[in-house]
Design an enzyme around this catalytic site. Structure first.
Site, PDB file in Angstrom:
ATOM      1  N   GLY A   1      -9.116  -3.963  11.666  1.00  0.00           N
ATOM      2  CA  GLY A   1      -8.472  -3.643  10.250  1.00  0.00           C
ATOM      3  C   GLY A   1      -8.666  -4.917   9.510  1.00  0.00           C
TER       4      GLY A   1
ATOM      5  N   GLN B   1      -1.513   0.828   6.343  1.00  0.00           N
ATOM      6  CA  GLN B   1      -0.305   1.406   6.674  1.00  0.00           C
ATOM      7  C   GLN B   1      -0.181   2.751   6.395  1.00  0.00           C
ATOM      8  OE1 GLN B   1       1.979   0.410   8.830  1.00  0.00           O
ATOM      9  NE2 GLN B   1       1.603  -1.671   8.969  1.00  0.00           N
TER      10      GLN B   1
ATOM     11  N   HIS C   1      -5.535   1.353  15.228  1.00  0.00           N
ATOM     12  CA  HIS C   1      -4.166   1.194  16.014  1.00  0.00           C
ATOM     13  C   HIS C   1      -2.970   1.665  15.190  1.00  0.00           C
ATOM     14  CE1 HIS C   1      -2.643  -2.773  15.052  1.00  0.00           C
ATOM     15  NE2 HIS C   1      -3.929  -2.942  14.867  1.00  0.00           N
TER      16      HIS C   1
ATOM     17  N   CYS D   1      11.834 -18.251  11.394  1.00  0.00           N
ATOM     18  CA  CYS D   1      12.064 -18.891  12.486  1.00  0.00           C
ATOM     19  C   CYS D   1      11.315 -17.777  13.580  1.00  0.00           C
ATOM     20  CB  CYS D   1      13.367 -18.790  12.877  1.00  0.00           C
ATOM     21  SG  CYS D   1      14.202 -17.406  12.342  1.00  0.00           S
TER      22      CYS D   1
END
Lengths: 385, 102
Positions: A69, A178, A197, A329
Site C-alpha cells: 500500500g 483502512q 493485508h 515512547c
C-alpha cells in the site's frame, strides 16, 4: 493471545489462504511469456485484476498491483505530480494522512514543489471547507485525502473533497487502505490506493488505480510490467490471494445486507461502541479520541493520563492482548503520532484497539476486565494514585 | 514536517489554540523544570504541583519532550485548567504556561 491490532494487519482470510496455496502451484510462471504456464499465470493475474477492479469500482485497465500500500501511495502521489508538472507543482494533503502520503509530500518539497497541509478538528476530521479552499489555489497539481484515519478511525469528507476537486479541475488521490473491504468506496477519486493485508489478503500486495484521463508519469526508470506503472515481476500467487480475500469480504458484506442478519461490520461497530462507553467508565482520567459516529467499524483509540504508552503495551501483552499505540515512547522516531498531535489530543498513554473479523465478544469483555487494574498499577508505579 | 498550517486540532466552536508566540510570556507563580523528562512525567509533575499556586495564577512547565507540547494543553482541556501559551526556549524545548482555574 487475543489479537486486537487489525488496523496494522488483518489476519489472512481463509479464502486467501486457499487461493494462495493453489496459485503457488498454478501461477508461478512469467506472465509476460508465451507458453502454457505463462498464459495460465497471465490469466490468473488478469482475473485478479478484474475482480479487484469490480469491488473497488474501477475498470480493470485502471488497476495495477504494487508491492505494498505504501508503494501504491508513493507511485500515486509522485506519478500524478509528475504527470501534471506543467499544470503546477502545488500539493494539498490532509494533516492526518498516512506517513506514506506525508513522506511523498516531503520528497515533492525537496524537489522544489510546494505543499499545503489542511488541518483537522479535535476528532481528526479534515475541514471540508478548508480543503476546498486549499485545492482552489492556482497551480494545484494534486490533492490527497484518506477515506478514514488509520489511528483513530475517523471518516474523512471524501465526497465533499471530490466535489471541490472536480470544481477546481484537480485530481484527488484517495487512500482507502483502512476502509477497502470494510465500507463501500467513495466516488469521485482520480487515483485510489489500497493495501491487501488490511482486508485479509497477504502482505506484499498494494493496489493503485488511476482513472482514465488522469495524467500520470512514473517517477521510476521505465519498466514493462503492470502497464508500465509498477516495476518488477508480479507476485501472482499473492495477488490472486488478495483478490480472493477482497471478493470474499465483498460477498460477506453484501450477504449481510441482503439477509438482514447483523453484518460483521455492524457487530464490530457495536463492540467498538462498548469499548468507547466502558473504558471511561472503568478507568479514571481517560480520553477516548476520534469521531464517535463518523468512524470505521473496527477502530477505537483512547489515551490514559499519567501512563507511559510503552508500559501499557507491555502489560497488555503480558496479559495476552495485542494492541498498538501512537505514543512517542512506542515509536522509533521518539515523536508522538502526527495524527494525535494534529488533533491536539493526549499523545501519551495511547492505545489503539482494532478488531479483526470474527473477534469474540468475550475477548473484548476480557480486555475491558484487565485494563483498569493494569492502568492503576502503572500509575501507582509512577506515584499517581 | 508535521507543521500545523491551518485549523490544527480544534473544533469550530473553540478558540484557536495558543501557539508558540514570542512575547506571550507572563510572570509565573511557579516554574516546573521537566527538561529532559519524558511524557507522562511532565504532566504528572504539573498535576502534582498546580495546587501550590493561588487560584488564577500561572504555572510554567519547562519541557523538551515533543509530546509535552501537545499533552500539556490537552491535559488543561481535560482538567478544565487554561493553557495560556507555549513559548520556545532558546536552548530547545518550550515554556508551557497553565493558569490554575480551580
Amino acid at each position: 493471545m487475543v489479537y486486537l491490532d487489525a488496523a496494522s494487519t488483518e489476519p489472512l482470510h481463509p479464502a486467501a489462504r486457499d487461493a494462495l496455496l493453489a496459485a503457488l502451484d498454478s501461477g508461478w510462471a512469467d506472465p509476460a511469456r508465451l507458453y502454457g504456464h505463462a498464459r495460465r499465470a497471465q490469466m490468473l493475474l488478469e482475473q485478479a485484476r478484474a475482480d479487484v477492479a469490480d469491488v473497488l469500482g474501477a475498470r480493470p485497465d485502471e488497476v495495477v498491483f504494487t508491492s505494498s500500500g505504501t508503494q501504491a501511495v508513493h507511485l500515486g502521489v509522485l506519478g500524478t505530480l509528475n504527470g501534471r508538472r506543467r499544470t503546477g507543482r502545488h500539493l494539498v494533503v490532509g494533516a492526518v494522512e498516512h506517513s506514506s502520503v506525508l513522506h511523498s509530500a516531503e520528497t515533492h518539497e525537496r524537489e522544489g514543489g510546494t505543499v499545503e497541509i489542511v488541518g483537522v478538528s479535535r476528532t481528526g476530521r479534515v475541514d471540508a471547507g478548508a480543503f476546498a479552499e486549499a485545492v482552489s489555489a492556482p497551480g494545484t497539481a494534486l490533492a490527497c485525502l484518506q477515506t478514514a484515519n488509520h489511528e483513530v478511525g475517523t471518516l474523512q469528507p471524501v465526497e465533499e473533497a471530490a466535489a471541490a476537486c472536480q470544481e477546481a479541475g484537480v485530481p484527488l488521490l484517495v487512500d482507502a487502505a483502512q476502509s477497502a473491504g470494510r465500507l463501500p468506496l467513495p466516488h469521485g477519486w482520480s487515483v485510489l490506493t489500497a493495501s491487501a493485508h488490511k482486508w485479509g489478503g497477504p502482505a506484499g500486495v498494494g493496489v493503485l488505480a488511476v482513472r482514465k484521463g488522469t495524467r500520470w508519469r512514473s517517477p521510476y526508470p521505465q519498466d514493462e510490467r503492470e502497464r508500465r506503472r509498477v516495476p518488477g515481476f508480479e507476485n501472482i500467487p499473492a495477488i490472486v490471494a488478495a483478490a480472493a480475500a477482497l471478493r470474499a469480504r465483498a460477498a460477506e458484506n453484501a450477504a449481510g445486507e441482503a439477509t438482514e442478519e447483523i453484518s460483521e461490520s455492524t457487530r464490530l461497530s457495536a463492540l467498538v461502541d462498548r469499548i468507547r462507553t466502558e473504558v471511561p467508565r472503568l478507568v479514571p482520567d481517560v480520553e477516548v479520541v476520534g469521531d464517535p459516529l463518523l468512524r470505521l467499524p473496527h477502530i477505537v483509540t483512547f489515551s490514559c493520563l499519567y501512563v507511559e504508552g510503552e508500559a501499557l503495551l507491555a502489560e497488555l501483552d503480558r496479559a495476552g492482548f495485542a494492541v498498538s499505540s501512537g505514543s512517542s515512547c512506542t515509536a522509533s522516531t521518539l515523536r508522538p503520532s502526527h495524527v494525535l498531535e494534529a488533533m491536539g489530543v493526549l499523545t501519551h498513554g495511547n492505545v489503539r484497539v482494532s478488531l479483526p473479523h470474527g473477534v469474540s465478544e468475550g475477548d473484548v469483555d476480557r480486555f475491558l476486565a484487565v485494563l483498569p487494574d493494569i492502568v492503576r498499577r502503572i500509575r501507582a508505579s509512577l506515584g499517581v494514585h | 514536517m508535521w507543521r500545523r498550517r491551518s485549523g490544527a486540532g480544534r473544533n469550530e466552536t473553540e478558540e484557536p489554540r495558543a501557539e508558540s508566540q514570542a512575547g506571550a510570556r507572563e510572570p509565573a507563580a511557579l516554574t516546573i523544570d521537566a527538561l529532559g523528562r519524558k511524557c507522562p512525567i511532565p504532566i504528572i509533575m504539573l498535576a502534582d504541583q498546580i495546587n501550590q499556586v493561588p487560584m488564577g495564577a500561572v504555572v510554567e512547565v519547562l519541557a523538551d519532550d515533543p509530546a509535552a507540547y501537545t499533552d500539556v494543553p490537552a491535559w488543561c482541556r481535560l482538567k478544565s485548567h487554561a493553557h495560556v501559551g507555549s513559548v520556545e526556549l532558546p536552548q530547545g524545548g518550550w515554556s508551557i504556561q497553565v493558569r490554575r482555574n480551580y
